[in-house]
Design an enzyme around this catalytic site. Structure first.
Site, PDB file in Angstrom:
ATOM      1  CE  LYS A  14      13.982  66.553  69.315  1.00 26.90           C
ATOM      2  NZ  LYS A  14      13.350  67.171  68.096  1.00 26.90           N
ATOM      3  NE  ARG A  89       9.408  69.091  72.892  1.00 28.11           N
ATOM      4  CZ  ARG A  89       9.520  67.977  72.293  1.00 28.11           C
ATOM      5  NH1 ARG A  89      10.016  66.910  72.847  1.00 28.11           N
ATOM      6  NH2 ARG A  89       9.098  67.839  70.966  1.00 28.11           N
ATOM      7  NE  ARG A 128       7.706  62.398  62.327  1.00 25.79           N
ATOM      8  CZ  ARG A 128       8.299  62.933  63.311  1.00 25.79           C
ATOM      9  NH1 ARG A 128       9.514  62.690  63.560  1.00 25.79           N
ATOM     10  NH2 ARG A 128       7.593  63.854  64.328  1.00 25.79           N
ATOM     11  NE  ARG A 134       4.366  62.179  66.131  1.00 24.69           N
ATOM     12  CZ  ARG A 134       5.455  62.663  67.091  1.00 24.69           C
ATOM     13  NH1 ARG A 134       6.636  62.170  66.558  1.00 24.69           N
ATOM     14  NH2 ARG A 134       5.352  64.052  67.443  1.00 24.69           N
ATOM     15  NE  ARG A 146       4.913  68.735  66.902  1.00 24.55           N
ATOM     16  CZ  ARG A 146       5.058  67.822  65.816  1.00 24.55           C
ATOM     17  NH1 ARG A 146       4.016  67.662  64.889  1.00 24.55           N
ATOM     18  NH2 ARG A 146       5.973  67.018  65.999  1.00 24.55           N
TER      19      ARG A 146
END
Ligand code: AMP
Length: 190
Positions: A14, A89, A128, A134, A146
Site C-alpha cells: 500500500k 481498518r 523489509r 521496524r 497483525r
C-alpha cells in the site's frame, strides 16, 4: 476530487504504491502508520500510547486513530484528493470516515485491495524489517498477529465497501511497476 482507500494486509504494498499514485493523480497521501511513527519519533503522548499497541502488532484504539486522521485531512484543505493508506481498518473507522467526509461534501470514490498470499507477505515484511528498523516487521509472531487483527477487524470492510459498490481488487503479486500499472488502469476507469 478523487478520494481512494488503499486496502490490504500488512506488506501488500500500500505505502509503495501510494507514493507513485500520489504524484500520478496529484493526491495527498495519508498513512496512519506513518503518522503514528512520526508521533513515536517525536515522543508525543499519542506516540507513547500508539507504541504500546504497535509493538504488539495490535491496532491502536479507534477514537485516537480517527481523531488523528481527521486532523490530518483538515490540515490539507488545498488537496485535490486523498489516498488513505492503512485507514480505515475497522468498521467504526469506516463509518467515522464516511460521516466526516459527508460533512465536508466529500466521499470515498473507491477502495482498492492489493491481494497477496500470507506466506509471500511474511517474507516481504521480514525482508523489509532488515532495512526499515521496524520492530513489528522483524518478528514473525507479531506479523501473524497483525494478520489476525486484519482478518478479524479489517477484512469485514470488504463487505462494507462492497455494499456501497466501491470495492475493487487488484492482484498484488508482480513487480512494483506492474502493480502500479494495474492500479492506474483501474483508477482511470472509475
Ligand atoms: P502500518 O504502517 O499501516 O502497517 O501500521 C503499523 C501499525 O500502526 C499497525 O500495526 C497498528 O498498530 C497501527 N495502525 C496504523 N493504522 C491504524 C489504524 N487505521 N487503526 C489502528 N491502528 C493502526
Amino acid at each position: 476530487m478523487i478520494n481512494l482507500v488503499l486496502f490490504g494486509k500488512p506488506g501488500a504494498g500500500k505505502g509503495t504504491q501510494a507514493s507513485f499514485l500520489k504524484s500520478e493523480f496529484n493526491l495527498v497521501h495519508i498513512s496512519t502508520g506513518d503518522l503514528f511513527r512520526n508521533h513515536i519519533s517525536n515522543q508525543t503522548d499519542l506516540g507513547k500510547l500508539a507504541k504500546s499497541y504497535m509493538d504488539q502488532g495490535d491496532l491502536v484504539p479507534d477514537q485516537v486513530t480517527i481523531d488523528m486522521l481527521e486532523n490530518e485531512v483538515d490540515q490539507n484543505k488545498q488537496a485535490k484528493g486523498f489516498i488513505f493508506d492503512g485507514f480505515p481498518r475497522t468498521e467504526a473507522q469506516a463509518e467515522a470516515l464516511d460521516v466526516f467526509l459527508t460533512k465536508k461534501g466529500m466521499k470515498i470514490n473507491a477502495t482498492i485491495a492489493l491481494e497477496a498470499d500470507d506466506d509471500i507477505l511474511v517474507q516481504r515484511l521480514l525482508e523489509r524489517g532488515k532495512s526499515s528498523g521496524r520492530t513489528d516487521d522483524q518478528d514473525e509472531g507479531k506479523i501473524r498477529n497483525r494478520f489476525d487483527e486484519y482478518n478479524s477487524k479489517t477484512a469485514p470492510l470488504r463487505t462494507y465497501y462492497n455494499n456501497q459498490q466501491k470495492f475493487h481488487s487488484i492482484n498484488g503479486i508482480g513487480t512494483i511497476e506492474e502493480i502500479t500499472a494495474r492500479l492506474t488502469e483501474l483508477i482511470n476507469s472509475l
